[in-house]
Scaffold this motif. Structure first.
Motif, PDB file in Angstrom:
ATOM      1  N   PHE A  13       1.228  -1.306  -0.069  1.00  0.00           N
ATOM      2  CA  PHE A  13       0.050   0.327  -0.357  1.00  0.00           C
ATOM      3  C   PHE A  13       0.273   1.252  -0.360  1.00  0.00           C
ATOM      4  O   PHE A  13       0.342   2.343  -1.245  1.00  0.00           O
ATOM      5  N   ALA A  14       1.394   0.982   0.668  1.00  0.00           N
ATOM      6  CA  ALA A  14       2.818   2.348   1.074  1.00  0.00           C
ATOM      7  C   ALA A  14       3.755   2.536  -0.556  1.00  0.00           C
ATOM      8  O   ALA A  14       3.613   3.368  -1.138  1.00  0.00           O
ATOM      9  N   ALA A  15       4.553   1.281  -0.604  1.00  0.00           N
ATOM     10  CA  ALA A  15       4.991   1.102  -2.239  1.00  0.00           C
ATOM     11  C   ALA A  15       3.430   1.704  -3.243  1.00  0.00           C
ATOM     12  O   ALA A  15       4.298   2.166  -4.576  1.00  0.00           O
ATOM     13  N   GLY A  16       2.095   1.812  -2.869  1.00  0.00           N
ATOM     14  CA  GLY A  16       1.249   2.018  -4.163  1.00  0.00           C
ATOM     15  C   GLY A  16       1.113   3.140  -4.344  1.00  0.00           C
ATOM     16  O   GLY A  16       1.423   3.609  -5.104  1.00  0.00           O
ATOM     17  N   LEU A  17       1.353   3.830  -3.048  1.00  0.00           N
ATOM     18  CA  LEU A  17       1.352   5.793  -3.394  1.00  0.00           C
ATOM     19  C   LEU A  17       2.379   5.728  -3.247  1.00  0.00           C
ATOM     20  O   LEU A  17       2.111   7.324  -4.697  1.00  0.00           O
ATOM     21  N   LEU A  18       3.793   5.588  -3.406  1.00  0.00           N
ATOM     22  CA  LEU A  18       4.538   6.142  -4.192  1.00  0.00           C
ATOM     23  C   LEU A  18       5.267   6.578  -5.180  1.00  0.00           C
ATOM     24  O   LEU A  18       5.426   7.010  -5.717  1.00  0.00           O
ATOM     25  N   ALA A  19       4.906   4.992  -5.260  1.00  0.00           N
ATOM     26  CA  ALA A  19       4.004   4.699  -7.087  1.00  0.00           C
ATOM     27  C   ALA A  19       3.544   6.049  -8.057  1.00  0.00           C
ATOM     28  O   ALA A  19       3.925   6.144  -9.131  1.00  0.00           O
ATOM     29  N   THR A  48       8.888  -5.787  -9.997  1.00  0.00           N
ATOM     30  CA  THR A  48       8.047  -5.170 -11.036  1.00  0.00           C
ATOM     31  C   THR A  48       7.753  -6.017 -11.492  1.00  0.00           C
ATOM     32  O   THR A  48       6.270  -5.292 -11.958  1.00  0.00           O
ATOM     33  N   THR A  49       6.500  -6.979 -10.996  1.00  0.00           N
ATOM     34  CA  THR A  49       5.597  -8.157 -11.530  1.00  0.00           C
ATOM     35  C   THR A  49       4.649  -7.382 -10.680  1.00  0.00           C
ATOM     36  O   THR A  49       3.316  -7.405 -11.045  1.00  0.00           O
ATOM     37  N   ALA A  50       4.578  -7.418  -9.039  1.00  0.00           N
ATOM     38  CA  ALA A  50       3.586  -6.419  -8.376  1.00  0.00           C
ATOM     39  C   ALA A  50       3.577  -5.041  -8.910  1.00  0.00           C
ATOM     40  O   ALA A  50       2.280  -5.159  -8.026  1.00  0.00           O
ATOM     41  N   LEU A  51       4.462  -4.449  -9.107  1.00  0.00           N
ATOM     42  CA  LEU A  51       3.871  -3.018  -9.835  1.00  0.00           C
ATOM     43  C   LEU A  51       3.086  -3.000 -10.764  1.00  0.00           C
ATOM     44  O   LEU A  51       2.226  -2.332 -10.935  1.00  0.00           O
ATOM     45  N   ILE A  52       2.457  -4.302 -11.328  1.00  0.00           N
ATOM     46  CA  ILE A  52       2.033  -4.253 -12.637  1.00  0.00           C
ATOM     47  C   ILE A  52       0.322  -3.609 -12.020  1.00  0.00           C
ATOM     48  O   ILE A  52      -0.592  -2.730 -12.540  1.00  0.00           O
ATOM     49  N   PHE A  53      -0.290  -4.355 -10.858  1.00  0.00           N
ATOM     50  CA  PHE A  53      -1.190  -4.275  -9.908  1.00  0.00           C
ATOM     51  C   PHE A  53      -1.204  -2.260  -9.401  1.00  0.00           C
ATOM     52  O   PHE A  53      -1.677  -1.532  -9.472  1.00  0.00           O
ATOM     53  N   SER A  54      -0.200  -1.759  -8.887  1.00  0.00           N
ATOM     54  CA  SER A  54      -0.251  -0.580  -8.935  1.00  0.00           C
ATOM     55  C   SER A  54      -0.766   0.290  -9.656  1.00  0.00           C
ATOM     56  O   SER A  54      -1.588   1.563  -9.715  1.00  0.00           O
ATOM     57  N   GLY A  55       0.023   0.332 -11.249  1.00  0.00           N
ATOM     58  CA  GLY A  55      -0.269   0.431 -12.489  1.00  0.00           C
ATOM     59  C   GLY A  55      -1.766   0.806 -12.606  1.00  0.00           C
ATOM     60  O   GLY A  55      -2.534   1.913 -13.269  1.00  0.00           O
ATOM     61  N   ILE A  56      -2.233  -0.828 -12.862  1.00  0.00           N
ATOM     62  CA  ILE A  56      -3.981  -0.984 -12.765  1.00  0.00           C
ATOM     63  C   ILE A  56      -4.707  -0.079 -12.287  1.00  0.00           C
ATOM     64  O   ILE A  56      -5.449   0.865 -12.625  1.00  0.00           O
ATOM     65  N   GLY A  57      -4.462   0.119 -10.293  1.00  0.00           N
ATOM     66  CA  GLY A  57      -4.912   0.977  -9.873  1.00  0.00           C
ATOM     67  C   GLY A  57      -4.566   2.226 -10.071  1.00  0.00           C
ATOM     68  O   GLY A  57      -5.743   3.288 -10.348  1.00  0.00           O
ATOM     69  N   SER A  58      -3.624   3.256 -11.138  1.00  0.00           N
ATOM     70  CA  SER A  58      -3.318   4.150 -10.938  1.00  0.00           C
ATOM     71  C   SER A  58      -3.921   5.239 -12.579  1.00  0.00           C
ATOM     72  O   SER A  58      -4.342   5.903 -12.131  1.00  0.00           O
ATOM     73  N   MET A  59      -4.089   3.879 -13.060  1.00  0.00           N
ATOM     74  CA  MET A  59      -4.297   4.522 -14.816  1.00  0.00           C
ATOM     75  C   MET A  59      -6.429   4.547 -14.322  1.00  0.00           C
ATOM     76  O   MET A  59      -6.543   5.018 -14.978  1.00  0.00           O
ATOM     77  N   ALA A  60      -6.456   3.747 -13.649  1.00  0.00           N
ATOM     78  CA  ALA A  60      -8.105   4.320 -13.626  1.00  0.00           C
ATOM     79  C   ALA A  60      -8.975   4.741 -12.645  1.00  0.00           C
ATOM     80  O   ALA A  60      -9.300   5.975 -12.950  1.00  0.00           O
ATOM     81  N   SER A  61      -7.800   5.305 -11.780  1.00  0.00           N
ATOM     82  CA  SER A  61      -7.907   6.940 -11.001  1.00  0.00           C
ATOM     83  C   SER A  61      -7.299   8.202 -11.739  1.00  0.00           C
ATOM     84  O   SER A  61      -7.801   8.933 -11.351  1.00  0.00           O
ATOM     85  N   SER A  62      -6.991   7.842 -13.029  1.00  0.00           N
ATOM     86  CA  SER A  62      -6.500   9.031 -13.768  1.00  0.00           C
ATOM     87  C   SER A  62      -6.961   9.006 -14.932  1.00  0.00           C
ATOM     88  O   SER A  62      -6.331   9.925 -15.757  1.00  0.00           O
ATOM     89  N   LEU A 215       1.211  -7.724  -1.866  1.00  0.00           N
ATOM     90  CA  LEU A 215       2.454  -6.889  -2.140  1.00  0.00           C
ATOM     91  C   LEU A 215       1.590  -6.476  -3.133  1.00  0.00           C
ATOM     92  O   LEU A 215       0.974  -4.630  -3.118  1.00  0.00           O
ATOM     93  N   GLY A 216       1.202  -7.143  -4.465  1.00  0.00           N
ATOM     94  CA  GLY A 216       0.024  -6.872  -5.378  1.00  0.00           C
ATOM     95  C   GLY A 216      -1.006  -5.892  -4.632  1.00  0.00           C
ATOM     96  O   GLY A 216      -1.422  -5.359  -5.555  1.00  0.00           O
ATOM     97  N   PHE A 217      -1.478  -6.694  -3.791  1.00  0.00           N
ATOM     98  CA  PHE A 217      -3.058  -6.620  -4.047  1.00  0.00           C
ATOM     99  C   PHE A 217      -2.925  -4.794  -2.513  1.00  0.00           C
ATOM    100  O   PHE A 217      -3.805  -4.046  -3.194  1.00  0.00           O
ATOM    101  N   GLY A 218      -2.091  -5.307  -1.936  1.00  0.00           N
ATOM    102  CA  GLY A 218      -1.487  -3.483  -1.769  1.00  0.00           C
ATOM    103  C   GLY A 218      -1.610  -2.856  -2.156  1.00  0.00           C
ATOM    104  O   GLY A 218      -1.557  -1.586  -2.405  1.00  0.00           O
ATOM    105  N   LEU A 219      -0.885  -2.967  -3.450  1.00  0.00           N
ATOM    106  CA  LEU A 219      -0.140  -2.077  -4.386  1.00  0.00           C
ATOM    107  C   LEU A 219      -1.322  -1.296  -5.633  1.00  0.00           C
ATOM    108  O   LEU A 219      -1.664  -0.792  -5.447  1.00  0.00           O
ATOM    109  N   LEU A 220      -2.396  -2.383  -5.490  1.00  0.00           N
ATOM    110  CA  LEU A 220      -3.570  -1.563  -6.146  1.00  0.00           C
ATOM    111  C   LEU A 220      -4.340  -1.009  -5.886  1.00  0.00           C
ATOM    112  O   LEU A 220      -4.814  -0.155  -6.160  1.00  0.00           O
ATOM    113  N   ILE A 221      -4.794  -0.839  -4.455  1.00  0.00           N
ATOM    114  CA  ILE A 221      -4.993   0.089  -3.531  1.00  0.00           C
ATOM    115  C   ILE A 221      -4.089   1.221  -3.668  1.00  0.00           C
ATOM    116  O   ILE A 221      -4.768   2.291  -3.392  1.00  0.00           O
TER     117      ILE A 221
END
Length: 259
Positions: A13-19, A48-62, A215-221
């Motif tokens: 979750f912290a990494a997703g915010l930062l990413a 790098t694999t888990a960061l895909i979930f952060s990308g999905i979340g940020s794309m949806a929000s952007s 990690l991916g779940f936290g990154l998504l949120i």
């Protein structure tokens, strides 16, 4: 194992915010994977694999910020992908020891570039207009910008966890847009780059899938929440804090790699 999962969700979750805010997921996710016992290269591949979930979340929000910028975004993504493929293969053939020793300098450079890009917008805009005043200057500015995107794409493929912060720095200089739009563009480029790098890693390397899930779940949120924060945050303060965090992480990784 339960505690490990909870720890990785929080770190994600912290990494997703930062990413999604600055592309500096490595401040949280990369050290977290090292702490749970993964070796450096495997930790980076897994991250790098888990960061895909952060990308999905940020794309949806952007989507609001990306509207009307798809053509330019497609060009930037295409250029970054060329570099991403090169960087991904470089990571797989380079020895782990060299990877550990070069990463701190990558992150230090990212922090410096982000600080330099934090100049007042009217200053950077004026300089860009001056640079485009003649066809010759326009050519060189465009060429350097495009090469820079390819090189940062290669960096992202090599060390995806902190590549976004360099993209943010470069895009802040070459794009005459609000910070929220620049940040959304960076998120989209980083997402596609991480996706392509992951596809390569699936066939060429080892991914710790058990750690990707929490990690991916936290990154998504976190990735979904980040762009919302950017819309309301003090941009200059945000840049400064993220750059300082980058310097701290670079120092930590330098000590662990050389001492």
């Amino acid at each position: 194992m339960v505690l490990t999962f909870v720890f990785l969700i929080i770190a994600g979750f912290a990494a997703g915010l930062l990413a999604s805010v600055a592309g500096l997921a490595s401040l949280a996710s990369y050290p977290a994977l090292l702490l749970v016992g993964l070796p450096p290269v495997i930790a980076n591949v897994t991250n790098t694999t888990a960061l895909i979930f952060s990308g999905i979340g940020s794309m949806a929000s952007s989507l609001k910020e990306l509207r009307g910028n798809w053509k330019r975004l497609a060009i930037y993504i295409g250029l970054s992908l060329v570099g991403s493929v090169i960087g991904s293969y470089l990571l797989l053939i380079a020895p782990a020891s060299s990877f550990e020793k070069i990463v701190p300098f990558f992150i230090l450079l990212a922090g410096i570039l982000l600080l330099l890009s934090g100049r007042k917008k009217d200053v950077s805009t004026r300089k860009m207009k001056e640079a485009h005043a003649t066809p010759k200057k326009h050519f060189w500015v465009s060429l350097i910008s495009l090469i820079g995107i390819v090189l940062v794409g290669a960096y992202t493929g090599y060390f995806g966890a902190a590549g976004g912060v360099i993209f943010l720095a470069i895009l802040s200089v070459i794009m005459d847009e609000k910070f929220a739009v620049i940040n959304a563009t960076k998120n989209a480029i980083a997402f596609v780059g991480n996706l392509v790098a992951t596809i390569i890693f699936i066939f060429k390397s080892h991914i710790a899938w058990l750690y990707v899930i929490p990690l991916g779940f936290g990154l998504l949120i976190g990735g979904y929440t980040g762009p919302i924060i950017v819309r309301h945050a003090n941009v200059h303060l945000l840049r400064a804090l993220i750059a300082l965090a980058a310097f701290g992480l670079a120092g930590y990784l330098f000590v662990t790699a050389y001492f």
